[in-house]
Design a protein around this motif. Sequence first.
Motif, PDB file in Angstrom:
ATOM      1  N   ALA A 296       0.828  -1.203   0.000  1.00  0.00           N
ATOM      2  CA  ALA A 296       0.000   0.000   0.000  1.00  0.00           C
ATOM      3  C   ALA A 296       0.865   1.256   0.000  1.00  0.00           C
ATOM      4  CB  ALA A 296      -0.917  -0.019   1.218  1.00  0.00           C
ATOM      5  N   ALA A 297       1.978   1.232   0.771  1.00  0.00           N
ATOM      6  CA  ALA A 297       2.871   2.392   0.789  1.00  0.00           C
ATOM      7  C   ALA A 297       3.510   2.600  -0.578  1.00  0.00           C
ATOM      8  CB  ALA A 297       3.943   2.195   1.856  1.00  0.00           C
ATOM      9  N   GLY A 298       3.923   1.492  -1.222  1.00  0.00           N
ATOM     10  CA  GLY A 298       4.505   1.604  -2.556  1.00  0.00           C
ATOM     11  C   GLY A 298       3.525   2.183  -3.558  1.00  0.00           C
ATOM     12  N   LEU A 299       2.281   1.704  -3.494  1.00  0.00           N
ATOM     13  CA  LEU A 299       1.270   2.231  -4.405  1.00  0.00           C
ATOM     14  C   LEU A 299       0.993   3.704  -4.133  1.00  0.00           C
ATOM     15  CD1 LEU A 299      -1.262  -0.758  -4.435  1.00  0.00           C
ATOM     16  CD2 LEU A 299       0.283  -0.050  -6.270  1.00  0.00           C
ATOM     17  N   ALA A 300       0.997   4.069  -2.837  1.00  0.00           N
ATOM     18  CA  ALA A 300       0.765   5.478  -2.504  1.00  0.00           C
ATOM     19  C   ALA A 300       1.881   6.362  -3.040  1.00  0.00           C
ATOM     20  CB  ALA A 300       0.634   5.630  -0.994  1.00  0.00           C
ATOM     21  N   ILE A 301       3.141   5.904  -2.901  1.00  0.00           N
ATOM     22  CA  ILE A 301       4.280   6.681  -3.413  1.00  0.00           C
ATOM     23  C   ILE A 301       4.220   6.785  -4.926  1.00  0.00           C
ATOM     24  CG2 ILE A 301       6.785   6.686  -3.652  1.00  0.00           C
ATOM     25  CD1 ILE A 301       6.910   5.395  -0.868  1.00  0.00           C
ATOM     26  N   ALA A 302       3.943   5.661  -5.589  1.00  0.00           N
ATOM     27  CA  ALA A 302       3.852   5.674  -7.051  1.00  0.00           C
ATOM     28  C   ALA A 302       2.733   6.598  -7.519  1.00  0.00           C
ATOM     29  CB  ALA A 302       3.623   4.253  -7.569  1.00  0.00           C
ATOM     30  N   GLY A 303       1.633   6.578  -6.801  1.00  0.00           N
ATOM     31  CA  GLY A 303       0.513   7.449  -7.164  1.00  0.00           C
ATOM     32  C   GLY A 303       0.864   8.918  -7.024  1.00  0.00           C
ATOM     33  N   ARG A 304       1.587   9.258  -5.976  1.00  0.00           N
ATOM     34  CA  ARG A 304       1.973  10.655  -5.765  1.00  0.00           C
ATOM     35  C   ARG A 304       2.959  11.112  -6.841  1.00  0.00           C
ATOM     36  NH1 ARG A 304       3.149  12.312   0.320  1.00  0.00           N
ATOM     37  NH2 ARG A 304       3.172  14.317  -0.791  1.00  0.00           N
ATOM     38  N   LEU A 305       3.900  10.233  -7.209  1.00  0.00           N
ATOM     39  CA  LEU A 305       4.850  10.579  -8.266  1.00  0.00           C
ATOM     40  C   LEU A 305       4.145  10.800  -9.595  1.00  0.00           C
ATOM     41  CD1 LEU A 305       7.799   8.125  -7.455  1.00  0.00           C
ATOM     42  CD2 LEU A 305       7.724  10.601  -7.080  1.00  0.00           C
ATOM     43  N   LEU A 306       3.209   9.913  -9.909  1.00  0.00           N
ATOM     44  CA  LEU A 306       2.468  10.045 -11.164  1.00  0.00           C
ATOM     45  C   LEU A 306       1.635  11.320 -11.169  1.00  0.00           C
ATOM     46  CD1 LEU A 306       1.648   8.824 -13.873  1.00  0.00           C
ATOM     47  CD2 LEU A 306      -0.130   7.535 -12.680  1.00  0.00           C
ATOM     48  N   LEU A 307       1.002  11.625 -10.063  1.00  0.00           N
ATOM     49  CA  LEU A 307       0.205  12.843  -9.968  1.00  0.00           C
ATOM     50  C   LEU A 307       1.079  14.079 -10.105  1.00  0.00           C
ATOM     51  CD1 LEU A 307      -2.567  14.090  -9.448  1.00  0.00           C
ATOM     52  CD2 LEU A 307      -2.089  13.951  -6.991  1.00  0.00           C
ATOM     53  N   GLY A 308       2.300  14.018  -9.506  1.00  0.00           N
ATOM     54  CA  GLY A 308       3.206  15.155  -9.627  1.00  0.00           C
ATOM     55  C   GLY A 308       3.623  15.401 -11.062  1.00  0.00           C
ATOM     56  N   ARG A 309       3.893  14.356 -11.798  1.00  0.00           N
ATOM     57  CA  ARG A 309       4.285  14.507 -13.198  1.00  0.00           C
ATOM     58  C   ARG A 309       3.157  15.110 -14.029  1.00  0.00           C
ATOM     59  NH1 ARG A 309       7.511   8.831 -14.429  1.00  0.00           N
ATOM     60  NH2 ARG A 309       9.298   9.242 -13.024  1.00  0.00           N
ATOM     61  N   ARG A 311       0.824  17.085 -13.005  1.00  0.00           N
ATOM     62  CA  ARG A 311       0.692  18.501 -12.666  1.00  0.00           C
ATOM     63  C   ARG A 311       1.768  19.337 -13.354  1.00  0.00           C
ATOM     64  NH1 ARG A 311      -0.544  18.191  -6.142  1.00  0.00           N
ATOM     65  NH2 ARG A 311      -2.738  17.544  -6.325  1.00  0.00           N
ATOM     66  N   GLN A 312       2.989  18.795 -13.424  1.00  0.00           N
ATOM     67  CA  GLN A 312       4.069  19.510 -14.100  1.00  0.00           C
ATOM     68  C   GLN A 312       3.755  19.705 -15.581  1.00  0.00           C
ATOM     69  OE1 GLN A 312       7.670  17.382 -13.359  1.00  0.00           O
ATOM     70  NE2 GLN A 312       7.841  18.083 -11.209  1.00  0.00           N
ATOM     71  N   ARG A 313       3.217  18.697 -16.209  1.00  0.00           N
ATOM     72  CA  ARG A 313       2.886  18.804 -17.636  1.00  0.00           C
ATOM     73  C   ARG A 313       1.803  19.851 -17.870  1.00  0.00           C
ATOM     74  NH1 ARG A 313       2.643  12.390 -19.293  1.00  0.00           N
ATOM     75  NH2 ARG A 313       4.896  11.966 -19.058  1.00  0.00           N
ATOM     76  N   ARG A 314       0.775  19.834 -17.009  1.00  0.00           N
ATOM     77  CA  ARG A 314      -0.304  20.806 -17.173  1.00  0.00           C
ATOM     78  C   ARG A 314       0.185  22.234 -16.927  1.00  0.00           C
ATOM     79  NH1 ARG A 314      -5.145  17.723 -13.879  1.00  0.00           N
ATOM     80  NH2 ARG A 314      -5.398  15.965 -15.347  1.00  0.00           N
ATOM     81  N   SER A 315       1.057  22.400 -15.951  1.00  0.00           N
ATOM     82  CA  SER A 315       1.595  23.718 -15.658  1.00  0.00           C
ATOM     83  C   SER A 315       2.445  24.236 -16.804  1.00  0.00           C
ATOM     84  CB  SER A 315       2.424  23.657 -14.371  1.00  0.00           C
ATOM     85  OG  SER A 315       3.023  24.896 -14.103  1.00  0.00           O
ATOM     86  N   GLY A 316       3.240  23.378 -17.409  1.00  0.00           N
ATOM     87  CA  GLY A 316       4.076  23.766 -18.540  1.00  0.00           C
ATOM     88  C   GLY A 316       3.240  24.128 -19.749  1.00  0.00           C
ATOM     89  N   ALA A 317       2.155  23.447 -20.004  1.00  0.00           N
ATOM     90  CA  ALA A 317       1.310  23.733 -21.173  1.00  0.00           C
ATOM     91  C   ALA A 317       0.631  25.086 -21.028  1.00  0.00           C
ATOM     92  CB  ALA A 317       0.265  22.642 -21.345  1.00  0.00           C
TER      93      ALA A 317
END
Length: 338
Positions: A296-309, A311-317
């Motif tokens: 569950a911790a691994g999935l939570a970390i992976a989810g946060r990393l994916l969400l961060g990426r 957000r970065q793409r949307r901000s850049g666009a």
Amino acid sequence: MRKPYAVLLPVLLPLLLGLLTAAPARAADNGSWSVYPVSSAVAARPYFYVSADPGQSVQDKVVVANKTAGPLTFRLYAADAYNTARDGGFAVKSLGERMRGVGAWAVLPKERVTVPAHKTVTVPFTVKVPEDAEPGDHPGAIVALDERIDRGDGSVALGVQRAVGARVYLTVGGPTLPALAVENVHISHHQPLVPGLGDSTATISYTLHNTGNVTLRPKVALRAEGLFGRTLLTRDLKKLPSQLLPGQRVRLTERWTGAPQLDWADVKLTATATGTKESATASFVAVPWLPVGVMAAGLAIAGRLLLGRRRQRRSGARGTARPAPTHPQTKTHTTTGA
């Protein structure tokens, strides 16, 4: 300095009266004295078995035998019986406790009796059943108590009074109702943090309650099923009171070694006795929490990393503007007349 001591009669008397559970061919005995019913015309009796209707009186005799080399004086009294909370054993109330059955209805001619060395004394008694007595079983005992206090050794000496009693099984005439209930089933499950590295155990706690008015000899069957109805365990339980007295509750536990480490288990307890049967169920979920937590911790970390990426793409666009032409051309609209 005199060593302090405590009189532990209320606590130890039920244990000392465990001698009441002597084999049927023997009297209740502690090695120094014994108490037993006077022999009948046919044979010796291990216990008193008395049947009477409400309002009726029954007479009998109890024998107190002194096995020591000196005279012994005993306090004689009648007592009600109960099941001990420790293991459901047969025990009787201490002198001075409130009595409702045999302890209140049995009348002895004298409170104390002195028995010479290596002799016996026979004492008559009468059981007077009141008119409003409830039908059914009323177990108890006739008790011979040595009122002397034996002091122990050690830094704290404990005073102990010893007693021996002969069981009295009194049955009052009238309607009888055998009834047994299984109450308060609770399961405590323990398993290793990492599956396979240790045993998984479950402790099943439950209460047997005699809700009827007759003495029962209970039997309990344990059955556990997993997902899709798979049988995980089936067992006839052994740690049971040999006699469950009317109105008594006994809290019991059963250990299940090898309980599942990944499953949903439904546990069913079925208690039976002559004329009665009752069941109760409880469930528990077996999950290896450490691996599940790590996942569950691994999935939570992976989810946060994916969400961060994302957000970065949307901000850049949103932050990129279209460049303006260096030499803009002006369009001229010409109107031609006729």
